[in-house]
Design a protein around this motif. Sequence first.
Motif, PDB file in Angstrom:
ATOM      1  N   VAL A  35       0.853  -1.189   0.000  1.00  0.00           N
ATOM      2  CA  VAL A  35       0.000   0.000   0.000  1.00  0.00           C
ATOM      3  C   VAL A  35       0.893   1.245   0.000  1.00  0.00           C
ATOM      4  O   VAL A  35       1.825   1.351   0.790  1.00  0.00           O
ATOM      5  N   GLY A  36       0.596   2.164  -0.914  1.00  0.00           N
ATOM      6  CA  GLY A  36       1.421   3.360  -1.067  1.00  0.00           C
ATOM      7  C   GLY A  36       2.384   3.282  -2.223  1.00  0.00           C
ATOM      8  O   GLY A  36       3.043   4.276  -2.551  1.00  0.00           O
ATOM      9  N   ALA A  37       2.457   2.130  -2.881  1.00  0.00           N
ATOM     10  CA  ALA A  37       3.341   1.997  -4.040  1.00  0.00           C
ATOM     11  C   ALA A  37       2.711   2.666  -5.257  1.00  0.00           C
ATOM     12  O   ALA A  37       1.491   2.649  -5.433  1.00  0.00           O
ATOM     13  N   MET A  38       3.554   3.223  -6.103  1.00  0.00           N
ATOM     14  CA  MET A  38       3.106   3.722  -7.398  1.00  0.00           C
ATOM     15  C   MET A  38       3.706   2.830  -8.474  1.00  0.00           C
ATOM     16  O   MET A  38       4.921   2.704  -8.584  1.00  0.00           O
ATOM     17  N   MET A  39       2.848   2.194  -9.245  1.00  0.00           N
ATOM     18  CA  MET A  39       3.307   1.329 -10.308  1.00  0.00           C
ATOM     19  C   MET A  39       3.913   2.154 -11.450  1.00  0.00           C
ATOM     20  O   MET A  39       3.641   3.357 -11.569  1.00  0.00           O
ATOM     21  N   PRO A  40       4.719   1.523 -12.295  1.00  0.00           N
ATOM     22  CA  PRO A  40       5.329   2.276 -13.405  1.00  0.00           C
ATOM     23  C   PRO A  40       4.325   2.977 -14.313  1.00  0.00           C
ATOM     24  O   PRO A  40       4.647   4.005 -14.909  1.00  0.00           O
ATOM     25  N   ASP A  41       3.092   2.442 -14.413  1.00  0.00           N
ATOM     26  CA  ASP A  41       2.082   3.093 -15.255  1.00  0.00           C
ATOM     27  C   ASP A  41       1.321   4.181 -14.522  1.00  0.00           C
ATOM     28  O   ASP A  41       0.387   4.781 -15.064  1.00  0.00           O
ATOM     29  N   GLY A  42       1.701   4.456 -13.258  1.00  0.00           N
ATOM     30  CA  GLY A  42       1.058   5.519 -12.491  1.00  0.00           C
ATOM     31  C   GLY A  42      -0.027   5.041 -11.538  1.00  0.00           C
ATOM     32  O   GLY A  42      -0.520   5.831 -10.719  1.00  0.00           O
ATOM     33  N   LEU A  43      -0.432   3.769 -11.623  1.00  0.00           N
ATOM     34  CA  LEU A  43      -1.431   3.234 -10.707  1.00  0.00           C
ATOM     35  C   LEU A  43      -0.894   3.246  -9.276  1.00  0.00           C
ATOM     36  O   LEU A  43       0.234   2.821  -9.026  1.00  0.00           O
ATOM     37  N   ILE A  44      -1.712   3.718  -8.346  1.00  0.00           N
ATOM     38  CA  ILE A  44      -1.330   3.741  -6.934  1.00  0.00           C
ATOM     39  C   ILE A  44      -2.047   2.608  -6.211  1.00  0.00           C
ATOM     40  O   ILE A  44      -3.243   2.378  -6.411  1.00  0.00           O
TER      41      ILE A  44
END
Length: 213
Positions: free
Chosen positions: A147-156
């Motif tokens: 929780v709190g991660a931002m995926m490379p495509d911008g998904l949080i």
Amino acid sequence: MLITSYNPTQLGDTLIAILRPDTAEQKIETHANVTRISDVATGETLGYNFFDVSKTLGTLDVNGQIKLTADQVAKLNDLLTANDFDADLVVDLTPKFVVGHVDSAEAHPKSDHLQITKTNVGTDTDLQIVSGSPNMQADILVVVAKVGAMMPDGLIIWPGELRGVESDGMIVSGRELQLPHAPQHPGAMILPADYQAVGEPFDFDRAQTLFTA
């Protein structure tokens, strides 16, 4: 929670700071070069836009998610105070992509393809993560977007539910991490058993050669 990104090619000299998920009704206030977005119902801050941010933090050589230091967060809090906002940014240096071990995987009672996992990420309590990966099973080493991660495509990654079952995080694929030559089909990325210790921050540099062409 503090998730920050800086994309000068698309947004100019603007830092986006996200503290909480979006809500249905939002209030927007702008004082000088700072815009605050808050939840109408609770008054809680959802995020900030810091315009001309290089005047406060100096040159930022980043295009995407940025991990702010404690000193940088302090400077932004000073800027908030100077513009009559509460200094409510809290530095967050904990790794968001970590190596995890799937201790158990059980069928979701309301789905024929989801599984409920208990995944060890090196803390006292396992994470409950609902996964739709077709290769999900117990006793595998994986990468967990906490929780709190931002995926490379911008998904949080936020806490959520999948068909009524709580899920705190995401077990990810190489494709979702945009690793070179990763298989372009659904499925968790299963790491070699001795690849990294459980709970360690995932080594993205090492992973650039995890898949062969």
